[in-house]
Scaffold this motif. Sequence first.
Motif, PDB file in Angstrom:
ATOM      1  N   ASP A 130       0.729  -1.367   0.105  1.00 45.58           N
ATOM      2  CA  ASP A 130      -0.185  -0.001   0.248  1.00 45.58           C
ATOM      3  C   ASP A 130       0.853   1.100  -0.168  1.00 45.58           C
ATOM      4  OD1 ASP A 130      -2.583   1.495   0.199  1.00 45.58           O
ATOM      5  OD2 ASP A 130      -2.174   1.716   2.079  1.00 45.58           O
ATOM      6  N   ILE A 131       1.934   1.322   0.893  1.00 47.69           N
ATOM      7  CA  ILE A 131       2.787   2.655   1.117  1.00 47.69           C
ATOM      8  C   ILE A 131       3.985   2.462   0.047  1.00 47.69           C
ATOM      9  CG2 ILE A 131       1.853   3.071   3.271  1.00 47.69           C
ATOM     10  CD1 ILE A 131       4.288   2.086   4.487  1.00 47.69           C
ATOM     11  N   ALA A 132       4.463   1.353  -0.285  1.00 52.71           N
ATOM     12  CA  ALA A 132       5.872   1.282  -0.848  1.00 52.71           C
ATOM     13  C   ALA A 132       5.526   0.639  -2.511  1.00 52.71           C
ATOM     14  CB  ALA A 132       6.780   0.610  -0.121  1.00 52.71           C
ATOM     15  N   GLY A 133       4.468   0.055  -2.546  1.00 45.74           N
ATOM     16  CA  GLY A 133       4.128  -0.657  -3.968  1.00 45.74           C
ATOM     17  C   GLY A 133       5.096  -1.821  -3.745  1.00 45.74           C
ATOM     18  N   GLY A 134       5.097  -2.495  -5.263  1.00 44.26           N
ATOM     19  CA  GLY A 134       5.922  -3.738  -5.439  1.00 44.26           C
ATOM     20  C   GLY A 134       5.039  -4.976  -5.775  1.00 44.26           C
ATOM     21  N   ASN A 135       5.837  -6.050  -6.045  1.00 37.34           N
ATOM     22  CA  ASN A 135       5.277  -7.434  -6.436  1.00 37.34           C
ATOM     23  C   ASN A 135       5.458  -8.471  -5.337  1.00 37.34           C
ATOM     24  OD1 ASN A 135       3.971  -6.073  -8.821  1.00 37.34           O
ATOM     25  ND2 ASN A 135       6.120  -5.904  -9.333  1.00 37.34           N
ATOM     26  N   ALA A 136       4.511  -9.153  -4.754  1.00 34.14           N
ATOM     27  CA  ALA A 136       4.865  -9.806  -3.731  1.00 34.14           C
ATOM     28  C   ALA A 136       4.865 -11.358  -4.227  1.00 34.14           C
ATOM     29  CB  ALA A 136       3.829  -9.856  -2.749  1.00 34.14           C
ATOM     30  N   GLU A 137       5.761 -12.256  -3.906  1.00 33.22           N
ATOM     31  CA  GLU A 137       5.892 -13.456  -4.228  1.00 33.22           C
ATOM     32  C   GLU A 137       5.062 -14.342  -3.051  1.00 33.22           C
ATOM     33  OE1 GLU A 137      10.106 -13.016  -6.605  1.00 33.22           O
ATOM     34  OE2 GLU A 137      10.086 -14.314  -4.933  1.00 33.22           O
ATOM     35  N   GLU A 138       5.018 -15.793  -3.419  1.00 35.26           N
ATOM     36  CA  GLU A 138       4.678 -16.515  -2.579  1.00 35.26           C
ATOM     37  C   GLU A 138       5.446 -16.715  -1.068  1.00 35.26           C
ATOM     38  OE1 GLU A 138       4.792 -20.244  -4.502  1.00 35.26           O
ATOM     39  OE2 GLU A 138       3.211 -19.662  -5.761  1.00 35.26           O
ATOM     40  N   ILE A 139       4.541 -16.941  -0.147  1.00 37.39           N
ATOM     41  CA  ILE A 139       5.488 -17.069   1.207  1.00 37.39           C
ATOM     42  C   ILE A 139       5.918 -18.485   1.341  1.00 37.39           C
ATOM     43  CG2 ILE A 139       4.796 -17.406   3.662  1.00 37.39           C
ATOM     44  CD1 ILE A 139       2.354 -15.504   3.179  1.00 37.39           C
ATOM     45  N   VAL A 140       7.349 -18.222   1.569  1.00 33.97           N
ATOM     46  CA  VAL A 140       7.873 -19.637   2.139  1.00 33.97           C
ATOM     47  C   VAL A 140       7.861 -19.827   3.758  1.00 33.97           C
ATOM     48  CG1 VAL A 140      10.015 -21.070   2.206  1.00 33.97           C
ATOM     49  CG2 VAL A 140       9.555 -19.455   0.405  1.00 33.97           C
ATOM     50  N   ASP A 141       7.166 -20.854   4.441  1.00 30.80           N
ATOM     51  CA  ASP A 141       6.993 -21.020   5.767  1.00 30.80           C
ATOM     52  C   ASP A 141       7.727 -22.335   6.268  1.00 30.80           C
ATOM     53  OD1 ASP A 141       5.708 -21.013   8.449  1.00 30.80           O
ATOM     54  OD2 ASP A 141       3.574 -20.972   7.617  1.00 30.80           O
ATOM     55  N   ILE A 142       8.377 -22.110   7.129  1.00 27.00           N
ATOM     56  CA  ILE A 142       9.098 -23.417   7.772  1.00 27.00           C
ATOM     57  C   ILE A 142       8.585 -23.361   9.198  1.00 27.00           C
ATOM     58  CG2 ILE A 142      11.185 -24.735   8.228  1.00 27.00           C
ATOM     59  CD1 ILE A 142      10.708 -24.156   5.026  1.00 27.00           C
ATOM     60  N   TYR A 143       7.671 -24.526   9.678  1.00 25.09           N
ATOM     61  CA  TYR A 143       6.987 -24.500  10.653  1.00 25.09           C
ATOM     62  C   TYR A 143       7.311 -26.061  11.384  1.00 25.09           C
ATOM     63  CZ  TYR A 143       3.267 -23.304  14.332  1.00 25.09           C
ATOM     64  OH  TYR A 143       2.594 -22.979  15.369  1.00 25.09           O
ATOM     65  N   PRO A 144       8.431 -26.287  11.832  1.00 26.47           N
ATOM     66  CA  PRO A 144       8.727 -27.630  12.089  1.00 26.47           C
ATOM     67  C   PRO A 144       7.782 -28.476  13.268  1.00 26.47           C
ATOM     68  CG  PRO A 144      10.690 -26.268  12.310  1.00 26.47           C
ATOM     69  CD  PRO A 144       9.384 -25.427  12.443  1.00 26.47           C
ATOM     70  N   LYS A 145       7.489 -27.774  14.238  1.00 20.50           N
ATOM     71  CA  LYS A 145       6.517 -28.426  15.374  1.00 20.50           C
ATOM     72  C   LYS A 145       5.342 -27.380  15.426  1.00 20.50           C
ATOM     73  CE  LYS A 145      10.203 -30.926  17.744  1.00 20.50           C
ATOM     74  NZ  LYS A 145      11.009 -31.008  18.815  1.00 20.50           N
ATOM     75  N   LYS A 146       4.295 -27.745  14.987  1.00 23.81           N
ATOM     76  CA  LYS A 146       3.145 -26.784  14.988  1.00 23.81           C
ATOM     77  C   LYS A 146       2.752 -26.924  16.433  1.00 23.81           C
ATOM     78  CE  LYS A 146       1.494 -26.454  10.251  1.00 23.81           C
ATOM     79  NZ  LYS A 146       0.320 -26.375   9.229  1.00 23.81           N
ATOM     80  N   LEU A 147       1.981 -25.822  17.044  1.00 25.35           N
ATOM     81  CA  LEU A 147       1.484 -25.650  18.065  1.00 25.35           C
ATOM     82  C   LEU A 147       0.315 -26.301  18.233  1.00 25.35           C
ATOM     83  CD1 LEU A 147       2.606 -23.886  20.633  1.00 25.35           C
ATOM     84  CD2 LEU A 147       1.088 -22.272  20.014  1.00 25.35           C
ATOM     85  N   LYS A 148       0.240 -27.196  19.420  1.00 24.82           N
ATOM     86  CA  LYS A 148      -1.195 -27.842  19.566  1.00 24.82           C
ATOM     87  C   LYS A 148      -2.300 -27.027  20.423  1.00 24.82           C
ATOM     88  CE  LYS A 148       0.920 -32.703  19.183  1.00 24.82           C
ATOM     89  NZ  LYS A 148       1.088 -33.936  19.827  1.00 24.82           N
ATOM     90  N   GLN A 149      -3.388 -27.109  20.077  1.00 23.10           N
ATOM     91  CA  GLN A 149      -4.257 -26.300  20.834  1.00 23.10           C
ATOM     92  C   GLN A 149      -4.576 -26.970  22.205  1.00 23.10           C
ATOM     93  OE1 GLN A 149      -8.041 -25.203  18.918  1.00 23.10           O
ATOM     94  NE2 GLN A 149      -8.217 -23.414  19.943  1.00 23.10           N
ATOM     95  N   ASN A 150      -4.661 -26.105  23.239  1.00 25.47           N
ATOM     96  CA  ASN A 150      -4.748 -26.686  24.390  1.00 25.47           C
ATOM     97  C   ASN A 150      -6.337 -26.858  25.077  1.00 25.47           C
ATOM     98  OD1 ASN A 150      -4.129 -27.646  27.014  1.00 25.47           O
ATOM     99  ND2 ASN A 150      -3.761 -25.567  28.045  1.00 25.47           N
ATOM    100  N   ILE A 151      -6.790 -27.891  25.560  1.00 24.53           N
ATOM    101  CA  ILE A 151      -8.164 -27.960  26.159  1.00 24.53           C
ATOM    102  C   ILE A 151      -8.235 -28.260  27.501  1.00 24.53           C
ATOM    103  CG2 ILE A 151     -10.309 -29.345  25.865  1.00 24.53           C
ATOM    104  CD1 ILE A 151      -9.267 -30.462  23.010  1.00 24.53           C
ATOM    105  N   VAL A 152      -8.895 -27.217  28.130  1.00 25.87           N
ATOM    106  CA  VAL A 152      -8.924 -27.152  29.509  1.00 25.87           C
ATOM    107  C   VAL A 152     -10.438 -27.272  30.053  1.00 25.87           C
ATOM    108  CG1 VAL A 152      -8.864 -25.715  31.728  1.00 25.87           C
ATOM    109  CG2 VAL A 152      -6.981 -25.557  29.817  1.00 25.87           C
ATOM    110  N   PHE A 153     -10.689 -28.277  31.082  1.00 24.35           N
ATOM    111  CA  PHE A 153     -12.032 -28.530  31.665  1.00 24.35           C
ATOM    112  C   PHE A 153     -12.108 -27.593  33.029  1.00 24.35           C
ATOM    113  CE2 PHE A 153     -11.432 -32.020  28.794  1.00 24.35           C
ATOM    114  CZ  PHE A 153     -12.621 -32.121  27.999  1.00 24.35           C
TER     115      PHE A 153
END
Length: 592
Positions: free
Chosen positions: A268-291
């Motif tokens: 929006d403020i600098a223009g340009g052309n974006a490329e695809e994201i490279v996302d390295i996420y070895p151990k995804k966070l698990k959702q915690n469940i609390v009763f």
Amino acid sequence: MKISYNWLQNYFEEKLPDPEKLSEGIIFHSFEVESLGKIGDDIVFDVKVLPDRAHDCLSHWGIAKEISAIFNLKLKEKKYKDFKTASTNLNIKIESEKCLRYMGRVVKDVKIDKSPVWLKNRLETIGQKSINNIVDAANFVMFDIGQPIHCFDLDKLESEEIIIRNGKSEERITTLDKKEINLDESILVIADKRDILAIAGIKGGMKAEVDNNTKNIIIEVANFDAISTRKASKKIGILTDAVKRYENEISPELCTQTMDKITNLILDIAGGNAEEIVDIYPKKLKQNIVFVSVEYINKRLGTYFLKEEIESVWEKLGFEYEEENGEFKILVPLLRMDIIGQHDLVEDVIKILGYERIEGKLPKIEWVPKINEKFYNISVARNKLLNDGYSEVMTYSFRNEGKVEVLASASDKNFLRTNLSDGLKESLKLNQLNAPLLEMKEIKIFEIGTIFNKNGEEIHVAYNEKKEIKEISLEEFCKDINSDFKLETKNYESKSAFKPWSVYPFISRDVAVWMPEGENGDKLKQILIENGTDLLIKEPYLFDSFTKDRKTSYAFRLVFQSFERTLKAEEVEEIMVKISNNISKNSSWQIR
């Protein structure tokens, strides 16, 4: 953290409460607001976010979510513009477990320029200096949603490859503020194939700095281990706003939202052309469940909240939940890393419903106090000796000989005492020397204290009978005491005021005078006071009186002392001569 009122308003359709009311709500439900200050047409809050919520509240978005729950205001839905992305050659390698997630995106053909006025104003309001539109965009998003961001000049890299690895002992980096930092294996770095680009989560380097000539950039949105980031920061002596967030363990899940927001803002403020994201996420966070149940919450808080009231808290906080028979199954939001158990949910309930809902009532506890036998015996022994006219002393536990040696002590005090008698003898001797000053005919002292043998510790009682010291164990001393002594609270009103004593030695003199039987000794005492000068520091003390052959003998003790010097015997003798002369003026009196 500095929080802008106008910035917060962007999160809501409805008008926010006035700053004072907003501040009060934050204080009584979430965080301390240390100050309010007016800057231009804005109000800035200095909010003290504690470490337990720093992972999700060191940002305007985090505070806005708290305000939403406190004041029951609906947050705006954030929508980002759609844009086309090109394929990418960016390659990211994570070679250390200290990097929990790394997202990178190349944006080409950006135009480096000054930031728009609204962006500069936002940053300057919270005390941040504007640099250029790319750097300012990264800073803005960090203060907006709490995730640090870094941008590299792609053309200054050896290739389109980013490596996240541990540093090496021979490596150095020149940071953006031109400091030379020595690295080692404990410090995580961002590098290309040849050089170090940044100290991960802490500071960028000069090599890939974004400047006025930059045309192509790599956006870094990453998550690093909290402990190693803090240790590295302390080791190299650099504390940044990024470190403050990483060391409090922000959620790796925040990266996705951050990348969307920063990409939209830069385009929006600098223009340009974006490329695809490279996302390295070895151990995804698990959702915690609390009763947690309604009963558990009310029992912990001492409240009577209805199920519907508690449900309203989950809804205000945006928690997904299921309820059955008064028990809730809470799917803890991935950004709320502080919620690990039922107790954390109890805290959220009372924070939102209000601490004033807790009745200020002490619980009824049926409790019979137990008497500590050792303390009781010490009190019984002390009470008996005080009633017998003794005064309590406390002597050193350290001696020049004993059976238990201590380290790093004075050469004459390198053992723990094996008895109380030695110390009491020294105290008795000193007190006997000062008996005239204390106006005491007889010195009676005692001590109750611990003695130390190789087999352990034991409490003893020691006291004097004339010049003899007697010492026995506390149990033995109390064995034959028939006492109705009771432990109870007593209030004492002390009316005496402390007066400093002289550090110089005193001199005592006795005066004995025969007076006609029936004549009061007060007249003699008055003569002694009038002629004793300022060196007579205490009233004359009558220590002996008897009558014989129709005459009465009065014997007074005079104590002389100076606060300025050691007295000479000649000075005192001169005063005594003066006193004698005045006594002799009464023909019916006779100095003995």
